[in-house]
Design an enzyme around this catalytic site. Structure first.
Site: not given
Ligand code: UFG
Length: 330
Positions: A31-32, A51, A117, A141, A169, A188, A284
């Protein structure tokens, strides 16, 4: 088994190392430490600060040990960041991973479990998502991860290096020893917990006009220990069945929770009220991502222990209470 875990200081990697060691395996971590934490690495694992850009250093680790298999967790993994820093994402996720695979082929090591992912599916038309749903990622990504899945199939055909791709997920939760400590934190559940414990004033809800029941995005949250168990099943299957072909599996609980559901769960578990402020959509973000995990349940007998959201949040809350500053300066 003797397993090399690339990215064993990160959130999912470190928890998987913990479970592998509990099961009696010998673990070497590379791990880096750019995103991971030294303190997250189980003390019984051997840590090499390397790395993935450094092929000679990776090669020297392969020369030092005889591995039965490799787990590859190293990646840049934030959807939004990948849109503004695609070169970094392609470099880390493709070139870095390629060095690891190159070292495996050169040193005659087979059996790789790769962290893929749900982001490879983009915005699927039907839910829950099966493995053969169209692969149309919406962001760099997801494209780097899909590209690497293709690379692995090509390497398997030419060099016989078997690999299993696990498409996560939304990973969440903690063990009693290890949890989520990203810097900066963008996920989240930790952010809502920060609002619950007064570390931030409120949580921003990124969009409430999606075509979902309450207008907020729906995700499938899966406990990090259940992800770890899937890795152990996958590597065991590859090592014990030399004739096993490479494969890909989706990993989720098969249940969708909206952002508002998750806020309610954190409020239930912690007993604190969280202030939620609606904010613009985040670039995204697909509206709904829910997994069908029937394939891995049937093929490898995977059976998650944390089927409900409150139990996942509860484990994360315990870890945060015990480690209010995460891994601190590690
Ligand atoms: N969200 C908010 N407010 C925040 C943070 C997140 O409303 O402050 C929402 C996001 O818009 C999303 C949901 O909460 O709809 C979950 O967001 P996360 O950032 O926790 O997770 P993501 O779904 O964006 O992404 C995660 C991983 C990715 C992976 C993905 C697969 O970080 O690497 O799940 O579902 F690809």
């Amino acid at each position: 088994m003797r397993i090399l875990v690339a990215g064993g200081a990160g959130y999912i990697g470190s928890v998987t190392v913990e479970h592998l060691i509990e099961d009696g395996h010998e673990i070497v971590v590379i791990d880096n430490l750019s995103r991971g934490h030294e303190k997250a690495v189980h003390p019984a694992a051997k840590l090499h600060k390397i790395d993935l850009a450094d092929l000679p250093a990776i090669d020297s680790v392969f020369k030092q040990y005889e591995f039965d298999g490799v787990m590859h967790f190293c990646a840049s993994s934030l959807v939004g960041e990948s849109v503004v820093k695609p070169l970094e994402y392609y470099s880390n996720n493709i070139c870095g991973g390629l060095n690891l695979v190159n070292a495996m082929v050169t040193n005659g090591v087979g059996n790789l479990v790769f962290s893929s992912t749900a982001a490879i599916f983009g915005e699927p038309e039907s839910q829950p998502i099966t493995e053969d749903a169209p692969h149309v990622p919406l962001n760099p990504y997801g494209r780097t991860k899909l590209c690497f899945e293709h690379l692995l199939r090509d390497v398997e055909a030419a060099h016989g290096l078997k690999s299993t791709c696990l498409r996560y997920f939304n990973a969440a939760g903690a063990t009693t020893q290890r949890g989520e400590d990203h810097r900066p934190e963008t996920h989240l559940i930790p952010l809502i917990m920060d609002a619950a414990r007064g570390k931030r004033e409120s949580i921003s809800v990124f969009g409430d006009d999606y075509p979902t029941v309450d207008g907020t995005c729906v995700r499938d949250y899966i406990h990090v220990s259940d992800l770890a168990q899937a890795h152990i099943l996958a590597i065991t299957h590859l090592v014990n069945n030399p004739a096993a072909a490479g494969d890909a599996f989706n990993l989720g609980n098969g249940m969708g929770f909206s952002v508002r559901d998750v806020i309610n769960s954190v409020q239930n578990v912690t007993g604190f009220t969280v202030t939620a402020m609606v904010a613009p959509r985040r670039a995204g973000d697909p509206a709904v991502l829910v997994a069908s995990s029937d394939k891995i349940r049937n093929a490898l007998g995977w059976n998650p222990n944390y089927a409900n959201l409150d139990s996942i949040v509860e484990s994360a809350w315990h870890w945060v209470q015990k480690n209010p500053d995460g891994y601190k300066n590690s």
